[in-house]
Design an enzyme around this catalytic site. Sequence first.
Site: not given
Lengths: 344, 344, 344
Positions: C206, C247-249, C267
């Site tokens: 990441q 979450g990521h993004g 996302g």
Amino acid sequence: MQFSELIIKLGSAVTASSFDRDRQLDPILTGLAPIDTATAGTISYIEGDKFAKFVSSTAASALVLPMNEAIQAQASDRGIAWIAAQEPRLLFAQVIKLFYQPFKLPAGVHPSAIVEADVELGENVSIGAHAVIQAGVKIGNDVTIHPNVVVYPDVQIGDRTILHANCTIHERVRLGNDCVIHSGAAIGAEGFGFVPTPSGWFKMEQAGYTVLENGVEIGCNSTVDRPAMGETRIGRDTKLDNLVHVGHGCQIGSNCALAAQVGLAGGVKVGNGVLLAGQVGVANQVTIGDRAIASSKTGIHNNVDPGEIVSGYPAVSHKLWLKTAAIVNRLPEMYQFFKQSQRN
Amino acid sequence: MQFSELIIKLGSAVTASSFDRDRQLDPILTGLAPIDTATAGTISYIEGDKFAKFVSSTAASALVLPMNEAIQAQASDRGIAWIAAQEPRLLFAQVIKLFYQPFKLPAGVHPSAIVEADVELGENVSIGAHAVIQAGVKIGNDVTIHPNVVVYPDVQIGDRTILHANCTIHERVRLGNDCVIHSGAAIGAEGFGFVPTPSGWFKMEQAGYTVLENGVEIGCNSTVDRPAMGETRIGRDTKLDNLVHVGHGCQIGSNCALAAQVGLAGGVKVGNGVLLAGQVGVANQVTIGDRAIASSKTGIHNNVDPGEIVSGYPAVSHKLWLKTAAIVNRLPEMYQFFKQSQRN
Amino acid sequence: MQFSELIIKLGSAVTASSFDRDRQLDPILTGLAPIDTATAGTISYIEGDKFAKFVSSTAASALVLPMNEAIQAQASDRGIAWIAAQEPRLLFAQVIKLFYQPFKLPAGVHPSAIVEADVELGENVSIGAHAVIQAGVKIGNDVTIHPNVVVYPDVQIGDRTILHANCTIHERVRLGNDCVIHSGAAIGAEGFGFVPTPSGWFKMEQAGYTVLENGVEIGCNSTVDRPAMGETRIGRDTKLDNLVHVGHGCQIGSNCALAAQVGLAGGVKVGNGVLLAGQVGVANQVTIGDRAIASSKTGIHNNVDPGEIVSGYPAVSHKLWLKTAAIVNRLPEMYQFFKQSQRN
């Protein structure tokens, strides 16, 4: 890094590339970027239909593409270098490793860390500031323990395992090789065991072990509890996201993925290759077969067969759930019809 | 430990045993094990029908059994020593205590702990490495504070209370006697209070107190918030599992159990002896009566009467929910019938 | 504080008060209390119908009231001093600030804190005991870092930002001015990125950034993940409660509020002024428009339009959900009718 150098480093991971046709197109790549916000000098990737449209507008200098000739031609026409593979996401994951390595704590024990006298330390171990490693802990080679981690007595930690900051490893935990415990996670704390009596709850001490096999990852602030007897066990290469709860005595197989905020009550048995999406809950003693999938927020009270896909609360087959979820929204019409029919 | 010694130590907790009939059957017991994986020398227990079948195959040398003569005879026939009681789970909890004691930090203040000058320390207190106890904290007798715990100023901690590693106790917290705060829990942090204004959120400072009465346990990474005024209060002997959220100003009665990932919004009132299963959510200002039960994932928006059992989202009586949950799966048939009827 | 002094300090925030009519009614106020448990000398407030009845019985010496003449007269009749405004909750939030200030760590770096050599420290910074600040971190002016916080290398922290005890800030995090990270939160840890391959999960590093704009608050034990590329971003003045997962993004706009135990998968795009109630879940890549609202436990799989109010799982318009949720409870009758109709 020059595009041509990237191709060499990726080796057989690359199935096709713009370089096969045009060796002049060899941009210098300085970093990674999402396709819709990429700037010149970056490499990006598309996956799935949603992002394919950005090939026509992205400013990225290079792309990781699927094995789709139309998209590849579109990139080439725009002067964008590209590499492609059957699994572009896997290829992109390999690309990332060429541009980025996560922070690595320097080897050695920080002078402010407390490592009790009889701790066994492997070779090339990193222990960060203010970490506390208590009596009788065995630590393998190349282990990294970040600052402010607490390890209770009687814990074993395998080679290359990483404990991130502020996580806690309780007594009777066995961590395999290549595990990652993320920040704030609590591994091996007492399971929730209280027996009701006329004079209140009687605490059931949790005398068992918590075992994480090789390659297990536990997300930030997740909790994996110690059982009253026997083991709580998480199988090889199973990955847990953040804020997941694994109750005492659960047995999780290998290669599973449990998304954020999943909760398993006590004694749940999960097979191999199982996928549980976010906020799924599983009741006490339930068994979930190999390769089963539960979509997000599913509430599982009964056993799930191997390979089954379940949804809803209480969980039913995903196909049935899709049907009923759609029909639920027609209930107002159906109810009106029902009332009218009754009146007639 | 010899089986006969175990019986003596358990005293009146044992209602019947194989020893009453056969004093020769007196195995040496070295540990505890689940019935299906037990090996010779271990004591195990069965509870409920699911595990009863293992009496015929277990390798355990001794068993904790229910008051069921058929099962007792089966164990005796296989040469397995046994003890029995009306509540075998309670008996087994007492057995565990004879074989296992959780790790106890040695008494004294670790030299690396920071204990500010005006902290009041009771007798026989254990404070672990790198713990931080700030100004004006009062700590009772026999308290255990594990490594890396942080206690903010103006906190009171009762006798025999245990704070596990990496938990945080904020200002204006009052912990009773015999409480246990598990790793990573945050007690008394600011409640989520923001007033919308045309220029954005205006923060409402949380000036109240957080009170945990005697015998309260809070699971790993759970959070109990401080209110704007008055108290957030958790009653005597109430137990919270991991990752539970208790909003500001909640009033929880005594002897409740809140399973993992339960969330209470602000100002919720919970009576005595209430059971909330995993992932239950309760909306702002709701009142839940004494001895009410909510099954897992229930979403409670309205008050629940004492003794009521509720399920579903929005919560209804468990009986109604069982019916409707079954019928939901017949909706495809019903809908087809409805469409056909309309056409006619 | 004298009531008259309170009015002066609040200035234009007070629209009307008992003081306008009766300058003799000028009690000394020593603290805040909930209206139903208030004692003499305290100031309390009512908001909404539920608490209005307590005006007739409260022992509070002063009240914050809505602009409702009947209630104001009732208070005056009982000899209770009062102040009122269109937004009594906002007025009460301003009153609290006059009686209570949260604990402020003294300025300076505690001698037990580890601050690596090349850390840039602003002016008037407070760093608590056993905090660990690693290489290359930049800390603005008036920043407070409470005990046992860990900051990984390559982090930037804006002016006046507060990090509470035991939280962890990972590499590549950018915190704006006036942010608050509550105890145990983990910001910028690796997103959950694993690519399935025939030989198991392949970890996607990441390599992105985690950006919290000015005025963002993150609740206790919440987690905000770092993406593979680009940014995870939380917009200005957005507030997250406890145990929230981002979450990521994810891209979250400004002035949102996410209640406890909300989970956003990877996302997700959230607009400005969005409200997500407790335990809401949002699936991968979903977009939620400005000022949308999701009620508690909603499961959002599809995009939500700006201003839309959604409920249920899968999410539908709140209005439809209210209808169908009521009719679901009539399903037993409907089903009986359906069975009977089929038989005929």
